[in-house]
Design an enzyme around this catalytic site. Structure first.
Site, PDB file in Angstrom:
ATOM      1  N   ARG B 260      12.745   0.267  -2.249  1.00 29.37           N
ATOM      2  CA  ARG B 260      11.884   0.271  -1.330  1.00 29.37           C
ATOM      3  C   ARG B 260      12.153   0.267   0.155  1.00 29.37           C
ATOM      4  O   ARG B 260      12.708  -0.679   0.570  1.00 29.37           O
ATOM      5  CB  ARG B 260      11.006  -1.053  -1.680  1.00 29.37           C
ATOM      6  CG  ARG B 260       9.568  -1.089  -1.180  1.00 29.37           C
ATOM      7  CD  ARG B 260       8.688  -2.584  -1.152  1.00 29.37           C
ATOM      8  NE  ARG B 260       9.592  -3.339  -0.421  1.00 29.37           N
ATOM      9  CZ  ARG B 260       9.923  -4.566  -0.579  1.00 29.37           C
ATOM     10  NH1 ARG B 260       9.610  -5.300  -1.744  1.00 29.37           N
ATOM     11  NH2 ARG B 260      10.417  -5.445   0.447  1.00 29.37           N
ATOM     12  N   HIS B 264       7.090  -4.683   1.603  1.00 33.63           N
ATOM     13  CA  HIS B 264       6.517  -4.421   0.174  1.00 33.63           C
ATOM     14  C   HIS B 264       4.860  -4.379   0.840  1.00 33.63           C
ATOM     15  O   HIS B 264       4.455  -3.215   0.090  1.00 33.63           O
ATOM     16  CB  HIS B 264       6.203  -6.260  -0.316  1.00 33.63           C
ATOM     17  CG  HIS B 264       5.088  -6.422  -1.306  1.00 33.63           C
ATOM     18  ND1 HIS B 264       5.039  -5.642  -2.428  1.00 33.63           N
ATOM     19  CD2 HIS B 264       4.010  -6.947  -1.056  1.00 33.63           C
ATOM     20  CE1 HIS B 264       3.795  -5.886  -3.153  1.00 33.63           C
ATOM     21  NE2 HIS B 264       3.172  -6.594  -2.397  1.00 33.63           N
ATOM     22  N   TYR B 273      14.747 -11.625   3.760  1.00 33.27           N
ATOM     23  CA  TYR B 273      15.419 -11.828   2.673  1.00 33.27           C
ATOM     24  C   TYR B 273      16.379 -10.961   2.238  1.00 33.27           C
ATOM     25  O   TYR B 273      17.146 -10.757   1.281  1.00 33.27           O
ATOM     26  CB  TYR B 273      14.119 -11.909   1.415  1.00 33.27           C
ATOM     27  CG  TYR B 273      13.236 -10.931   1.556  1.00 33.27           C
ATOM     28  CD1 TYR B 273      13.612  -9.679   0.703  1.00 33.27           C
ATOM     29  CD2 TYR B 273      12.080 -11.127   1.996  1.00 33.27           C
ATOM     30  CE1 TYR B 273      12.706  -8.749   0.694  1.00 33.27           C
ATOM     31  CE2 TYR B 273      10.978 -10.110   2.021  1.00 33.27           C
ATOM     32  CZ  TYR B 273      11.306  -8.800   1.501  1.00 33.27           C
ATOM     33  OH  TYR B 273      10.404  -7.913   1.400  1.00 33.27           O
TER      34      TYR B 273
END
Lengths: 326, 363
Positions: B260, B264, B273
């Site tokens: 990805r 998100h 993160y």
């Protein structure tokens, strides 16, 4: 007219629906050779085959989720949840998918799925086998929720539920499965629409509003009250979502008093909804507040205590006395 | 607590790849694909166009025209490869990120925006495209797909079902139940897991200790890991799995190993993160660049072709933007539409009451 038990009436109703429409399927745990733990699907797999009466893996979310998929393909699945307390693994599929997908699709999708749930206590069962979870489902838009109380309604209502293009949560009063009555299977003219209630005993002094297993209890209470000179009207709600408000209001305007009776906990239950609506629509006709009789705000107790938990004839009449005391 | 990550991983994972990140065509003993130059150019065009749809939607969200958007950036090959493997009679069940598969199913991209703009919850007829509505609850659609596949079996139809989900979804009960159902009923279904390495902020290690494709063997059907950034391999592997399903050989789990590249959704901040070097490493494996390199190396396309696709993408993006801004807001009473298929007394009552209430403002 044929005399049959409530469980047999459901069985005959499903059999008729399967004969009428080859897209009707039965799904659930032990519904095949065993005929279900209450034998409600007895003999159906033998007559309609394993493709139409499907013994599923033991996962309730899977039952409802795959039933949705079958409905998307044009089938009309009738799912059996083995016991009321086992429906919760399926709650996600019922609430987030079954109830909402038709609206999500702007009407392109119809989900004619029936979820049969044996409900209620009084059979001396272990934990999770005696619950009345109807309020969880009546609170969820997109579901129709009905409850049958007698063999004739069981026969007609299961067929109406299967024919409905909406998802239907279908509650069956498990302690009444074996009670027998006349059922006319030759004619449909007597059927009451699934979304309507019925006055099952006319009266003039108090309206008892009830459904499922408590209908019989209320009828017995009304009989006992008559011997004491009080006339109780008993309304079998039948449809819990939508409620048959015109029928309820007409009865309460006539009697001026209403007592709601259900096995589910009183707190934030169906009775609260009825009390609020009656208060709003019948305020000037009321002789007393709407009272509720039901389970306590506790988990369903061990079976040696259930006679104290479940509403019975005396608890119903006690509420009637309180209604008259105002 | 220290976890021995090697436990349960009996051998290094195998990856099906037919086109390297450098655009070299490589062979695989079990999977091959024979594509005409026109087909390769067509795949390239699809990859570029869906990336443009995605970039345009991100921009629309940044400008306040969409409430949220779930970007497919980096997953174009997994979606176009698998989506192009479908026949008209096959049925696809997406998550909320399958914009590339939607493209392959001829769903107009404007219809994807309705959900994210908040004018509806799903704007296309699934039956018209054999492409189900987006499902937001993680993994729920896997069971719908298996049920649908059971219907295909009962109809004795020459069709299969494909269901999309992510690495995070493999932890869901519904996904595991769907594996069991598909297995015991031998349902004609392909489970297409896009392992993009991240479930919002949770890395793959929080979902699994073994390569995801190996989960399939425990459920009793084959699993295969494919290079998710290789559109040739995704097409070949999915085509084979669908064929197996249609021919009665039951389910397959495909793990498309991808990344990805974006957040998100547009509400997410991946810098909290994951490290930037990870993204940089995956950029070298970009699904579009390798096809472009292959086209050039083999002289299957020239700059004029690339410029033409780019111009088409510009046009598509501008058109999508214009049509997004023109999407009408729904009427207030639409709240009550389609809740039930048949008349419902309470909905009717509330609709009438609310209509009367609204009229009070107009007098």
């Amino acid at each position: 007219m044929t005399v049959m038990s409530l469980s047999k009436a459901l069985n005959e109703g499903m059999r008729k629906a399967m004969e009428d429409d080859p897209k009707v399927l039965i799904m659930g745990e032990d519904v095949g050779k065993l005929g279900g733990v209450f034998r409600v699907t007895d003999g159906l797999q033998k007559d309609f085959g394993e493709d139409r009466v499907i013994d599923t893996p033991l996962a309730e979310s899977g039952i409802i989720g795959t039933a949705i998929g079958l409905a998307l393909r044009g089938y009309r699945p009738v799912c059996e949840i083995q016991f009321d307390g086992f429906v919760f693994p399926a709650a996600d599929q019922i609430i987030t998918q079954l109830a909402k997908m038709p609206m999500r699709s702007l009407g392109a999708i119809k989900l004619p799925v029936v979820v049969r749930i044996p409900c209620g206590g009084g059979i001396g069962a272990v934990e999770h086998h005696s619950e009345s979870p109807e309020a969880y489902f009546t609170h969820t838009a997109g579901l129709r929720v009905v409850a049958c109380s007698n063999p004739a309604d069981a026969y007609s209502m299961i067929q109406q539920a299967i024919r409905s293009d909406d998802p239907v949560i279908f509650f069956e009063p498990k302690r009444r499965y074996w009670e027998k009555a006349d059922v006319d299977t030759a004619d449909t003219g007597w059927w009451t629409p699934m979304d309507k209630g019925l006055v099952v005993r006319p009266g003039t002094d108090v309206t008892l509003l009830t459904h499922g297993p408590m209908v019989k209890t209320c009828l017995e209470a009304a009989q006992a009250a008559e011997e004491e000179g009080r006339s109780l009207e008993v309304v079998d709600l039948r449809s819990l979502n939508p409620l048959d408000q015109p029928l309820v209001m007409e009865s309460v305007r006539k009697t001026g008093r209403a007592v709601v009776v259900h096995e589910a906990p009183v707190n934030q239950g169906l009775g609260a909804e009825l009390a609020a609506r009656i208060t709003e629509q019948c305020f000037y006709h009321l002789e007393s507040p709407v009272l509720r009789v039901g389970g306590f705000s506790t988990p369903y107790p061990p079976s040696k205590l259930e006679e104290h938990y479940l509403p019975d004839l005396d608890r119903v009449l006690d509420a009637v006395d309180r209604a008259f005391a105002y | 607590m220290t976890i021995d990550a090697s436990r349960g991983a009996e051998a290094p994972p195998e990856l099906v790849q037919l086109l390297t990140p450098e655009g070299e065509r490589v062979q695989h003993p079990d999977y091959d694909i024979d594509l005409t130059p026109e087909e390769v150019r067509s795949l390239y065009r699809d990859l570029v166009l869906v990336r443009r749809v995605d970039l345009e939607a991100v921009a629309l969200q940044r400008q306040g025209e969409l409430g949220i958007w779930a970007s497919l950036l980096g997953q174009e090959a997994a979606q176009i490869g698998s989506g192009r493997a479908l026949t008209d009679s096959d049925m696809a069940f997406p998550t909320y990120r399958e914009h590339g598969v939607a493209w392959c199913r001829d769903v107009d991209p404007i219809k994807l925006l309705g959900l994210f703009r908040g004018v509806n919850n799903g704007g296309w007829d699934p039956k018209e495209h054999n492409f189900h509505l987006y499902t937001i609850v993680i993994g729920s659609q896997t069971l719908h797909a298996v049920g649908y596949a059971m219907g295909i079996q009962r109809d004795d139809a020459a069709a299969a079902t494909i269901v999309y989900f992510g690495d995070g979804a493999t932890s869901q009960g519904d996904v595991n139940e769907s594996f069991i159902w598909a297995s015991v009923f031998n349902a004609p279904i392909v489970f297409f897991c896009q392992n993009n390495q991240w479930a919002i902020s949770e890395p793959l290690e929080r979902q699994t200790r073994i390569p995801l494709y190996r989960r399939a063997s425990g459920f009793g059907f084959p699993g295969v890991r494919v290079d998710g950034n290789d559109v040739f391999a995704c097409l070949a592997v999915t085509r084979q799995a669908l064929k197996n399903a249609r021919e009665g050989q039951g389910p397959t789990l495909i793990e498309a190993f991808t990344y990805r590249m974006g957040a998100h959704t547009t509400t997410d901040d991946p810098t909290r993160y994951r490290v930037a070097s990870e993204l940089e490493a995956w950029k070298l494996k970009d699904p579009i660049e390798r096809v472009k390199a292959y086209l050039f190396k083999n002289e299957l396309a020239d700059q004029t072709f690339l410029d033409g696709v780019e111009a088409e993408a510009d046009q598509l993006g501008a058109d999508l933007r214009r049509r997004c801004l023109a999407l009408p807001d729904p009427e207030p009473l639409a709240i009550f539409d389609h809740v039930y298929a048949e008349p419902h007394a309470l909905i009717d009552e509330e609709r009438a009451q609310f209509a009367a209430y609204l009229e009070g403002f107009e007098r």
